[in-house]
Scaffold this motif. Structure first.
Motif, PDB file in Angstrom:
ATOM      1  N   MET A 131      -1.462  46.432  66.404  1.00 30.88           N
ATOM      2  CA  MET A 131      -0.545  47.489  66.072  1.00 30.88           C
ATOM      3  C   MET A 131      -1.256  48.818  65.690  1.00 30.88           C
ATOM      4  SD  MET A 131       2.400  45.614  64.402  1.00 30.88           S
ATOM      5  CE  MET A 131       3.589  47.138  64.669  1.00 30.88           C
ATOM      6  N   LEU A 132      -2.807  48.802  66.150  1.00 27.03           N
ATOM      7  CA  LEU A 132      -3.391  50.298  65.741  1.00 27.03           C
ATOM      8  C   LEU A 132      -2.976  51.261  66.532  1.00 27.03           C
ATOM      9  CD1 LEU A 132      -6.077  51.120  63.990  1.00 27.03           C
ATOM     10  CD2 LEU A 132      -7.189  50.794  66.137  1.00 27.03           C
ATOM     11  N   ALA A 133      -2.981  52.537  65.857  1.00 32.22           N
ATOM     12  CA  ALA A 133      -2.330  53.779  66.545  1.00 32.22           C
ATOM     13  C   ALA A 133      -3.154  55.073  66.034  1.00 32.22           C
ATOM     14  CB  ALA A 133      -0.755  54.073  65.990  1.00 32.22           C
ATOM     15  N   ARG A 134      -2.788  55.948  66.982  1.00 27.10           N
ATOM     16  CA  ARG A 134      -3.673  57.341  66.771  1.00 27.10           C
ATOM     17  C   ARG A 134      -2.516  58.323  66.317  1.00 27.10           C
ATOM     18  NH1 ARG A 134      -8.204  59.750  69.157  1.00 27.10           N
ATOM     19  NH2 ARG A 134      -7.712  61.835  69.406  1.00 27.10           N
ATOM     20  N   PHE A 135      -3.016  58.790  64.943  1.00 25.31           N
ATOM     21  CA  PHE A 135      -1.905  59.651  64.703  1.00 25.31           C
ATOM     22  C   PHE A 135      -2.729  61.366  64.282  1.00 25.31           C
ATOM     23  CE2 PHE A 135      -0.621  55.772  62.975  1.00 25.31           C
ATOM     24  CZ  PHE A 135       0.779  56.107  63.090  1.00 25.31           C
ATOM     25  N   ARG A 136      -2.157  62.121  63.947  1.00 22.46           N
ATOM     26  CA  ARG A 136      -2.612  63.701  63.746  1.00 22.46           C
ATOM     27  C   ARG A 136      -2.564  63.856  62.193  1.00 22.46           C
ATOM     28  NH1 ARG A 136      -0.816  68.950  63.389  1.00 22.46           N
ATOM     29  NH2 ARG A 136      -2.399  70.463  64.095  1.00 22.46           N
ATOM     30  N   ASP A 137      -3.757  64.235  61.655  1.00 21.56           N
ATOM     31  CA  ASP A 137      -3.605  64.785  60.105  1.00 21.56           C
ATOM     32  C   ASP A 137      -3.085  66.109  60.055  1.00 21.56           C
ATOM     33  OD1 ASP A 137      -4.118  65.059  57.494  1.00 21.56           O
ATOM     34  OD2 ASP A 137      -6.079  64.965  57.320  1.00 21.56           O
ATOM     35  N   HIS A 138      -1.939  66.433  59.554  1.00 16.38           N
ATOM     36  CA  HIS A 138      -1.487  67.491  59.225  1.00 16.38           C
ATOM     37  C   HIS A 138      -1.848  68.604  58.608  1.00 16.38           C
ATOM     38  CE1 HIS A 138       2.052  66.532  61.939  1.00 16.38           C
ATOM     39  NE2 HIS A 138       2.156  65.243  61.308  1.00 16.38           N
ATOM     40  N   ALA A 139      -2.829  68.125  57.519  1.00 19.01           N
ATOM     41  CA  ALA A 139      -3.574  68.753  56.765  1.00 19.01           C
ATOM     42  C   ALA A 139      -4.572  69.494  57.466  1.00 19.01           C
ATOM     43  CB  ALA A 139      -4.089  68.107  55.324  1.00 19.01           C
ATOM     44  N   TYR A 144      -6.960  60.576  63.931  1.00 14.94           N
ATOM     45  CA  TYR A 144      -7.482  59.638  63.452  1.00 14.94           C
ATOM     46  C   TYR A 144      -6.890  58.393  64.014  1.00 14.94           C
ATOM     47  CZ  TYR A 144      -3.739  59.152  59.899  1.00 14.94           C
ATOM     48  OH  TYR A 144      -2.424  58.839  59.329  1.00 14.94           O
ATOM     49  N   LYS A 145      -7.752  57.075  63.839  1.00 17.52           N
ATOM     50  CA  LYS A 145      -7.274  55.942  64.415  1.00 17.52           C
ATOM     51  C   LYS A 145      -6.764  55.233  63.133  1.00 17.52           C
ATOM     52  CE  LYS A 145     -10.314  54.337  66.723  1.00 17.52           C
ATOM     53  NZ  LYS A 145     -11.271  53.365  67.529  1.00 17.52           N
ATOM     54  N   GLY A 146      -5.702  54.507  62.942  1.00 13.40           N
ATOM     55  CA  GLY A 146      -5.386  53.712  61.654  1.00 13.40           C
ATOM     56  C   GLY A 146      -3.554  53.680  61.694  1.00 13.40           C
ATOM     57  N   LEU A 168       2.908  52.009  58.755  1.00 11.95           N
ATOM     58  CA  LEU A 168       3.673  52.496  59.753  1.00 11.95           C
ATOM     59  C   LEU A 168       2.598  52.806  60.947  1.00 11.95           C
ATOM     60  CD1 LEU A 168       6.064  54.954  58.028  1.00 11.95           C
ATOM     61  CD2 LEU A 168       6.246  52.436  58.269  1.00 11.95           C
ATOM     62  N   SER A 169       3.206  51.919  62.234  1.00  7.98           N
ATOM     63  CA  SER A 169       2.519  52.483  63.397  1.00  7.98           C
ATOM     64  C   SER A 169       3.243  53.245  64.229  1.00  7.98           C
ATOM     65  CB  SER A 169       2.110  51.066  64.075  1.00  7.98           C
ATOM     66  OG  SER A 169       1.687  51.350  65.490  1.00  7.98           O
ATOM     67  N   SER A 170       2.982  53.271  65.635  1.00  7.75           N
ATOM     68  CA  SER A 170       3.532  54.069  66.548  1.00  7.75           C
ATOM     69  C   SER A 170       3.791  53.501  67.822  1.00  7.75           C
ATOM     70  CB  SER A 170       2.928  55.483  66.988  1.00  7.75           C
ATOM     71  OG  SER A 170       3.553  56.291  67.686  1.00  7.75           O
ATOM     72  N   ILE A 175      -2.242  51.970  69.974  1.00  6.49           N
ATOM     73  CA  ILE A 175      -3.575  51.449  70.993  1.00  6.49           C
ATOM     74  C   ILE A 175      -3.336  49.916  71.061  1.00  6.49           C
ATOM     75  CG2 ILE A 175      -6.008  51.363  70.940  1.00  6.49           C
ATOM     76  CD1 ILE A 175      -6.068  53.834  68.905  1.00  6.49           C
ATOM     77  N   ASN A 176      -3.147  49.223  70.030  1.00  7.84           N
ATOM     78  CA  ASN A 176      -2.988  47.860  70.245  1.00  7.84           C
ATOM     79  C   ASN A 176      -1.389  47.526  69.992  1.00  7.84           C
ATOM     80  OD1 ASN A 176      -5.782  47.734  70.840  1.00  7.84           O
ATOM     81  ND2 ASN A 176      -6.125  47.440  68.555  1.00  7.84           N
TER      82      ASN A 176
END
Length: 214
Positions: A131-139, A144-146, A168-170, A175-176
């Motif tokens: 359940m690895l996912a790709r997120f955006r760091d708003h800061a 990043y992946k995680g 939490l994933s997405s 990704i997985n």
């Protein structure tokens, strides 16, 4: 004869007293951590807990001189990945008991609160994590992946006790995927379903319903 030690000897002296004072093994049993054969859940939990204070991972520990006195990596991984164990129930039981002990030591006039924090849990080097996912760091604006880690804790202004957390994933940027063949009745499956739940969609749907009723 080979003696299997089930005592608290593998714990550091500083931690052993707190381990017994907080009745951690009692909370484990109350959350359904039981095995029919092999090393007990309490024994495996104590070893994994001790690794944090030795600053070693399980792979390095098995390469040490005392590798014969520890269980194999398969036993540890099965314990950590078992979907039937109620980790959330264990943490809530332990933390609520700890909060009651702390409140006795403070004044009744002191204000307490629940604190919620949504932070990053990076796994940029990982490739096959479930359940690895790709997120955006708003800061920073970087990706990043995680996972996103939502944490809930109790605080009286001086102490902080973690009560619960969720990775939490997405669905959109995953990704997985989830491991196939998992029993849908287990706690592990429910936690995975929770990781894919979109709270924003729920909030939007509730606000729309309220506007219609108004």
């Amino acid at each position: 004869m080979i003696e299997q030690k089930q005592s608290l000897d593998q714990l550091p002296k500083e931690i052993k007293a707190a381990f017994m004072e907080l009745n951690i093994l009692k909370h484990l049993n109350g959350a359904g951590f039981k095995k029919k054969f092999g090393f007990t859940c309490a024994y495996l939990f104590r070893i994994i807990f001790t690794l944090l204070f030795h600053q070693k991972n399980w792979f390095r520990l098995l390469e040490s001189v005392k590798q014969e006195s520890f269980p194999g990596k398969d036993a540890v991984y099965r314990f950590l990945n078992h979907g039937g164990y109620a980790w959330r129930r264990f943490l809530l039981s332990l933390s609520s008991d700890t909060v009651q002990r702390v409140e006795r030591l403070t004044s009744e006039r002191r204000e307490t609160a629940f604190i919620f924090d949504d932070s990053m849990f990076e796994r940029n080097r990982s490739k096959a994590v479930e359940m690895l996912a790709r997120f955006r760091d708003h800061a920073t604006g970087a990706y990043y992946k995680g996972f996103r880690m939502l944490t809930m804790g109790w605080s009286d202004g001086h102490s902080f006790i973690p009560m619960d957390f969720a990775l939490l994933s997405s669905l959109n940027s995953g990704i997985n995927g989830m491991t196939e063949g998992m029993d849908k009745r287990t706690h592990g499956y429910k936690r995975r379903q929770e990781a894919l739940c979109s709270c924003q969609k729920k909030i939007k749907s509730k606000t729309r319903k309220n506007k219609v009723l108004d």
